[in-house]
Write an enzyme that holds these catalytic residues in place. Structure first.
Site, PDB file in Angstrom:
ATOM      1  N   ASP A   1      -3.199   2.425  -5.900  1.00  0.00           N
ATOM      2  CA  ASP A   1      -2.067   2.519  -4.987  1.00  0.00           C
ATOM      3  C   ASP A   1      -1.946   1.324  -4.053  1.00  0.00           C
ATOM      4  OD1 ASP A   1      -4.341   3.049  -3.621  1.00  0.00           O
ATOM      5  OD2 ASP A   1      -3.500   4.633  -2.392  1.00  0.00           O
ATOM      6  N   GLU A   2      -2.661   0.246  -4.337  1.00  0.00           N
ATOM      7  CA  GLU A   2      -2.461  -0.932  -3.488  1.00  0.00           C
ATOM      8  C   GLU A   2      -2.717  -2.207  -4.267  1.00  0.00           C
ATOM      9  OE1 GLU A   2      -5.432  -1.686  -0.259  1.00  0.00           O
ATOM     10  OE2 GLU A   2      -6.353   0.151  -0.997  1.00  0.00           O
TER      11      GLU A   2
ATOM     12  N   ASP B   1       0.858  -1.181   0.000  1.00  0.00           N
ATOM     13  CA  ASP B   1       0.000   0.000   0.000  1.00  0.00           C
ATOM     14  C   ASP B   1       0.897   1.235   0.000  1.00  0.00           C
ATOM     15  OD1 ASP B   1      -2.178   1.574   0.103  1.00  0.00           O
ATOM     16  OD2 ASP B   1      -2.826   1.006   2.126  1.00  0.00           O
TER      17      ASP B   1
END
Lengths: 364, 417
Positions: free
Chosen positions: B127-128, B33
């Site tokens: 973003d993860e 993350d």
């Protein structure tokens, strides 16, 4: 009432009568089978307002009378009785059934509440049980089970003198069968719609001998070997199916039925529900294919005589198999026009008794 | 020393005295993350703002916080918060308007780093992502070592930091990464999952939203440990299938695998009316519009689906969904709409004020597998072809170039009301 009957005969006719029992009776008495002893006969009846069943068997009647017994329970009991004569006697509100060492006291229902069955309509003609049963099986396969469109749940029966034509459709296929019968009056004509479900039951439980058929006011009656079924007719129109069957087809393939059916069944193992079985006809053979999706694919070539251009056409496997199952000749004729036009399956005969029109499956 | 620190490890390094590296055997799942992703990317261009509170989001009155640096978070700022509130909390923060192209580029680069390690990458946002590194262990070392490698690569190539959770299951890995933020790495050894989970509040579990949390707290269940000791049958009675799932999660059991190309499971669209509507005609019109939209998306994605569901939210927010499975999979708005109308009608909400309606098609399959059982007398070209023509028109002349006549907006809105 006090009687004695043969265990096998009783069990058999109770089982047959019980098939007419409604699954969800509108009134409790309709869940019963009515036993009536008179002379040297026992009559068993069941009725659900649409369908009635009545079987008459030989019995030693010591004391005539009537009794109404819960039908499914009676069927369960008679089926599992030992091989001894069965006695049934009424005693107060109870019907006492004894067989060998077994004794059952069954709670009875009021006989006077049981509706009177429609009379068997006057006999219009008769046909051999085998012919009748096979014709029903052939056409009923194409009838719909979806009760929202009653027209599609029936078998249309057209009678013109000695000719009988039956047909059914579920909008995706039409199955039609012609046969001859023995009319009472040579010029008899009739056109009725009989619920396919009931016809199938009658066809299945037929025994040797002839089926007498009669038509009355909104009712049809079928009688065979002491068993009478009456059924309320569907008040429905039917499509002009003959026009569709009389279309012309550019290609014709002739295939031996048994190996073709086996190949289709085998290959269809990889066809998921509602997916296609693809037939590719070329000189001398038909290639049967299915699958290619998530579970795999299958293919098999079967010898076929093709008259016309090569063609590829797809069907739902069971639609195709229902048609092939109706073919009574050793070979089947498959008439085709294009991949998106219906195909006609018939006996390998220039004037086929069985015709099955099936809509193809369009592939993406 | 807090539990977090106990569990934290620094693999590949000399162990800190008195702190053995956590055992990462049987922990092949990584949850990576990015830390304050958008803000981190913005700081690349504004290095002078490093170490100060920075908020990314539209500055207007109705803007929301998309991302905030940890310096800003310290003031209580968090993403999805209205910008006005964030500025009140942290007036000294610098607000930077978002530039999405930049984030997508970095995101792509980061995902490439992941994919160089293993093909088993399941992105869950820009973003993860989850990674299953089972196949890379022989090549690159233990999962914790791989996690460290990823953190180093991301920092070196993109100048941003990320946190990695290493665990035996997806949801524990996700909890772990959250636990070690920012710029951290946390291994939850397989035999210490229960120890890690049980002190956490129930809200930490996946699938426990506000509603479920409230319901659990009402039952006196505050921590995951409390939850774990409630009989599964009780949970199932209270929460249905979700309950059984929660019981599993509370003991760290999670069968979900890392699925690289999570295919679309369903496609749907919903609309909140500007004011509550009880006119069945208006609702059906909305169902038609949503059906058109869903069907177009199905066709664009090459999907067909067999199950149609509608979602109906009453004015008091109570919501029902009804679904029906069709005979054949479809991508035709006409069929979706007909089913949606039947479902709406069968729900018995005629004349009930609704604030939201939704249409969804589930049970998706690739359109290439579609077959259509033609009916006797059916025309060879039908609605599907008409709607495909609509798609082509929309591609050339823009959306809504062609639409059902009932959806053509009346010229004078007011007269329609």
């Amino acid at each position: 009432m006090k009687i004695q009957v043969s265990r096998d005969v009783l069990a058999d006719s109770v089982a047959w009568t019980a098939r007419a029992l409604p699954a969800r009776p509108a009134v409790p008495v309709l869940s019963g089978i009515l036993l009536e002893a008179l002379g040297d006969e026992l009559a068993l009846s069941a009725f659900d307002y649409d369908v009635s069943a009545r079987a008459v068997i030989d019995a030693d009647v010591a004391e005539p009378g009537k009794v109404l017994i819960p039908g499914r329970l009676l069927a369960e009991i008679t089926r599992s009785l030992p091989a001894e004569p069965v006695q049934i006697a009424t005693s107060g509100a109870e019907a006492v059934l004894t067989c060998g060492g077994a004794e059952f006291g069954l709670v009875t229902m009021p006989v006077e509440d049981f509706p009177s069955l429609p009379a068997m309509p006057p006999r219009a003609g008769a046909v051999g049980g085998g012919v009748f049963a096979s014709a029903v099986a052939q056409v009923a396969a194409a009838a719909s089970r979806d009760a929202t469109l009653p027209m599609l749940t029936g078998i249309r029966v057209d009678i013109d003198g000695a000719n009988v034509a039956m047909a059914a459709t579920d909008r995706y296929r039409i199955a039609a069968r012609d046969f001859l019968w023995h009319p009472e009056q040579p010029g008899v004509r009739a056109a009725v719609m009989v619920p396919a479900r009931v016809m199938v039951e009658i066809g299945r439980s037929l025994r040797a001998g002839e089926v007498s058929i009669g038509f009355g006011d909104g009712v049809a009656g079928f009688e065979c070997g002491g068993r009478t079924t009456t059924v309320r007719l569907l008040d429905e129109q039917f499509i002009d199916y003959r026009a569709r069957l009389a279309d012309t087809w550019a290609m014709r393939a002739e295939i031996a039925v048994a190996p073709f059916v086996e190949a289709v069944k085998r290959v269809a193992l990889v066809a998921e529900r509602h997916t296609a079985i693809r037939l590719s006809f070329s000189e001398g053979q038909v290639l049967v294919q299915a699958g290619g999706g998530d579970i795999g694919r299958g293919a098999e070539a079967v010898a076929a005589e093709l008259d016309g251009a090569d063609i590829q056409i797809a069907f739902q496997p069971h639609y195709l198999l229902d048609g092939l199952a109706g073919v009574e000749t050793e070979k089947v004729r498959l008439h085709m026009a294009s991949p998106t036009r219906p195909a006609l399956i018939t006996d390998a005969d220039d004037d086929p008794a069985f015709r099955y029109l099936v809509m193809s499956l369009r592939l993406a | 020393m807090s539990r977090k620190q106990v569990l934290r490890s620094d693999p590949g390094q000399v162990p800190v005295p008195g702190q053995a590296p956590a055992d990462d055997t049987g922990c092949p799942i990584l949850h990576v993350d990015m830390d304050a992703f958008y803000a981190g990317v913005e700081l690349l261009d504004r290095p002078e703002l490093r170490g100060t509170p920075v908020i990314v989001g539209a500055a207007g009155a109705r803007g929301v916080v998309l991302s905030a640096t940890y310096e800003a978070r310290r003031f209580g700022v968090h993403s999805a918060m209205p910008m006005t509130r964030a500025r009140r909390l942290c007036p000294q923060a610098v607000v930077i308007p978002p530039s999405h192209g930049k984030y997508a580029e970095v995101s792509k680069g980061v995902m490439e780093i992941f994919r160089a390690i293993t093909p088993e990458v399941e992105p869950i946002a820009s973003d993860e992502a989850f990674l299953d590194v089972r196949g890379a262990v022989r090549r690159l070392g233990s999962p914790a070592r791989i996690a460290a490698l990823i953190r180093a690569e991301v920092a070196e190539r993109h100048g941003i930091t990320c946190s990695v959770g290493v665990a035996s299951t997806k949801f524990v890995a996700k909890l772990a990464s959250r636990h070690c933020k920012p710029d951290g790495l946390l291994v939850v050894p397989a035999d210490r999952v229960v120890e890690f989970l049980h002190p956490l509040p129930v809200a930490a579990l996946w699938g426990v939203g506000e509603r479920t949390e409230q319901a659990l707290v009402r039952l006196g269940i505050k921590t995951v440990g409390d939850l774990a000791h409630v009989p599964a049958s009780t949970l199932q009675r209270e929460f249905g299938a979700v309950g059984a799932h929660l019981a599993e999660l509370a003991w760290g059991r999670d069968e979900r695998r890392v699925t690289p190309h999570a295919p679309d499971k369903s496609i749907g669209a919903e609309e909140t009316f500007p004011y509550d509507v009880d006119d069945p005609d208006a609702i059906r019109r909305e169902l038609l519009r949503l059906s058109e939209r869903v069907a177009a998306r199905l066709r664009a994605g090459g999907h067909i689906g067999r199950t149609v569901s509608v979602k109906l939210r009453r004015a008091d927010f109570t919501t029902i969904t009804r679904a029906r499975t069709l005979r054949e999979a479809t991508d035709v708005a006409k069929e979706i709409y007909a089913t949606a109308c039947e479902l709406y009608h069968a729900a018995g909400l005629d004349r009930v004020r609704l604030r939201l309606v939704g249409v969804r098609v589930e049970n998706l399959r690739p359109a290439g597998t579609a077959t259509h059982q033609l009916g006797l007398g059916e025309r060879e070209t039908g609605w599907r072809e008409a709607e495909m023509a609509m798609d082509r028109a929309a591609r050339r002349f823009g959306p809504e170039a062609v639409r059902p006549a009932s959806l053509v907006r009346p010229r004078f809105d007011g007269m329609d009301l």
